[in-house]
Structures are given as C-alpha cells and as structure tokens.
Design a protein around this motif. Structure first.
Motif, PDB file in Angstrom:
ATOM      1  N   ASP A 126       2.617 -21.011  12.352  1.00  0.00           N
ATOM      2  CA  ASP A 126       2.826 -19.722  11.669  1.00  0.00           C
ATOM      3  C   ASP A 126       3.974 -19.743  10.670  1.00  0.00           C
ATOM      4  O   ASP A 126       4.258 -18.726  10.038  1.00  0.00           O
ATOM      5  CB  ASP A 126       3.108 -18.630  12.716  1.00  0.00           C
ATOM      6  CG  ASP A 126       1.949 -18.447  13.681  1.00  0.00           C
ATOM      7  OD1 ASP A 126       0.786 -18.562  13.226  1.00  0.00           O
ATOM      8  OD2 ASP A 126       2.207 -18.219  14.874  1.00  0.00           O
ATOM      9  N   THR A 127       4.649 -20.859  10.527  1.00  0.00           N
ATOM     10  CA  THR A 127       5.806 -20.937   9.634  1.00  0.00           C
ATOM     11  C   THR A 127       5.614 -22.051   8.622  1.00  0.00           C
ATOM     12  O   THR A 127       4.829 -22.988   8.854  1.00  0.00           O
ATOM     13  CB  THR A 127       7.096 -21.201  10.439  1.00  0.00           C
ATOM     14  OG1 THR A 127       7.012 -22.530  11.011  1.00  0.00           O
ATOM     15  CG2 THR A 127       7.279 -20.167  11.539  1.00  0.00           C
ATOM     16  N   PRO A 128       6.321 -21.980   7.492  1.00  0.00           N
ATOM     17  CA  PRO A 128       6.235 -23.076   6.515  1.00  0.00           C
ATOM     18  C   PRO A 128       6.619 -24.422   7.120  1.00  0.00           C
ATOM     19  O   PRO A 128       6.020 -25.453   6.778  1.00  0.00           O
ATOM     20  CB  PRO A 128       7.232 -22.646   5.430  1.00  0.00           C
ATOM     21  CG  PRO A 128       7.276 -21.153   5.531  1.00  0.00           C
ATOM     22  CD  PRO A 128       7.135 -20.844   6.990  1.00  0.00           C
ATOM     23  N   TYR A 129       7.620 -24.440   7.997  1.00  0.00           N
ATOM     24  CA  TYR A 129       8.029 -25.706   8.620  1.00  0.00           C
ATOM     25  C   TYR A 129       6.904 -26.263   9.484  1.00  0.00           C
ATOM     26  O   TYR A 129       6.628 -27.470   9.471  1.00  0.00           O
ATOM     27  CB  TYR A 129       9.284 -25.490   9.469  1.00  0.00           C
ATOM     28  CG  TYR A 129       9.707 -26.737  10.207  1.00  0.00           C
ATOM     29  CD1 TYR A 129      10.390 -27.763   9.556  1.00  0.00           C
ATOM     30  CD2 TYR A 129       9.392 -26.903  11.565  1.00  0.00           C
ATOM     31  CE1 TYR A 129      10.751 -28.925  10.235  1.00  0.00           C
ATOM     32  CE2 TYR A 129       9.753 -28.049  12.236  1.00  0.00           C
ATOM     33  CZ  TYR A 129      10.433 -29.057  11.574  1.00  0.00           C
ATOM     34  OH  TYR A 129      10.784 -30.208  12.246  1.00  0.00           O
TER      35      TYR A 129
END
Length: 237
Positions: A126-129
């Motif tokens: 759910d995150t760019p990382y």
C-alpha cells in the motif's frame, strides 16, 4: 787505536739496527683476513640459499586444501513465524489452478521446472516503498534466477496474493521479467501454504516437494536461495 774503536762501535751499531728490523712482525696484506672471512661467509650464504631452495621446493609439493562444499541452508525461524507455516521442508507443496494476470488459467504442476521450481508469494503493498520493494524482488527473481538458470531446469513462478490482476500486473511489467505471474486475489491458495506473512519464497523439487523456504527475500535470503539451488543441482549431477 781510536780509529779501531770507532770502527767496532759503528759495526755494533749497524748490527743492532739489523737485528731490530728483523724482529718487526710481518704486516698482513690488506684484504687477506677479509678474503678468508668473505670466503667463509660465502660458503655459509650458499648453504643458506640451498636450504631455502629445498624448503621452497618442499612447500610447493604440499597440495592446498579443498574449500568445503556448500550445504543446504537450514531454515531458521522464530517460534512465532514457524506457527504461521502450514507446509514446511519435506512437505508436498499444495496443488491447484490459478489465473494469470491476463486471465488464463494454469495448473501449478504444469509450470514446474524440470529440476527445480522457485515459487514466490508477493503483493504490491500500500506504500511507495512496498511497491518499490516488490519490483526489486521480482526483478531479482527474473534477472538472477529465471533467465540464467532456465537451461539448468530451474523455473520461477510468481503468485500475487491479495491484489487485483491489474495491480499485480503493473510492477511485474515495470521490471520486464518473463516468468509466470499468477494471481490469488482472495488468498484462497495462499491459505493452504501459510496463515500470514509476505513475501515468501519456496524451492520445490521436480515432484513438488519443498526443499527449502523463507519468509522474506532480503539479500541474505537471496544468498541462501542461490545456495540451495546450487547444492540441489550439484547433487543431481
């Protein structure tokens, strides 16, 4: 008489001088002692050189020890992580049919490699990382495992758990890898393998038995995966 006495006096004086000169020690020629010492040193040096040469020759005949052969890495998990595993080493990996990102259906057994199969469970997060990590892991499996080891009978199968087909396709296409990418949007198939915790990587033999696995794909895990592949292929030669 005075002339005779003077004669004898001169004669005695000359005789005394002659005796004094004759009694002086003979001077050594410069370099005589040095030459002797140098000769002895040279012999000693030659002896040392011969000894060193023999030692070197003896050392050259000693065969170097062979490096230890790699062994199958041990699966080491905490008790908490081990409790999440529904299948482990020596168990048969679950069978089933899954759709790929384009909608085609595949039996997992049909995608196995001739000798080994790497099954990789993942999602894009759910995150760019998380998305960047997923792309890095997919690229590693494609570029470092699937492509160079295809001729050795090794295949890679990716199974995305929890994403839609569209979301599962995006990171896969971004790194341009060419191994099957299946989707398990509801997690039904993953539920036969583990209770939780992604990513997971499994190494299967030609019959689908689990040889090794881990619950991450860090750099150290990648080293152990490659070691497990190397050991297994070496045993099959």
């Amino acid at each position: 008489m005075r002339s005779i006495s003077r004669f004898w006096m001169i004669a005695a004086l000359l005789a005394g001088c002659a005796l004094w000169v004759g009694c002086q020690p003979t001077a050594e020629k410069p370099g005589d002692g040095d030459a002797t010492e140098s000769g002895n040193s040279g012999e000693a040096a030659n002896g040392n050189d011969d000894g060193a040469t023999m030692t070197d020759a003896a050392a050259q005949t000693v065969e170097p020890e062979e490096p230890p052969k790699p062994t199958m890495p041990v699966v080491e998990l905490t008790e908490q992580l081990e409790d999440t595993c529904l299948v482990k080493v020596a168990d048969a990996f679950p069978e089933g049919k899954l759709a790929d990102v384009s909608g085609g259906e595949h039996a997992l057994s049909d995608l196995r490699g001739e000798k080994l199969t790497v099954v990789y469970f993942w999602n894009s997060g759910d995150t760019p990382y998380a998305k960047m990590s997923a792309e890095d892991q997919l690229e590693y499996l494609g570029k470092d495992i699937a492509e160079p080891m295809a001729d050795k009978g090794v295949k890679v199968v990716g199974i995305n758990e929890g994403d839609s087909a569209e979301n599962a396709k995006a990171p896969f296409d971004a790194v341009e890898v060419a191994f099957p990418n299946l989707v398990d949007p509801e997690g039904a198939f993953f539920g036969q393998v583990a209770k939780e915790k992604l990513p997971r990587v499994y190494l299967l033999d030609a019959d689908g038995k689990i040889l090794w696995f881990d619950v991450e794909l860090s750099n150290s895990t990648r080293e152990r995966l490659e070691q497990a592949i190397e050991v297994t292929l070496g045993q099959q030669e």
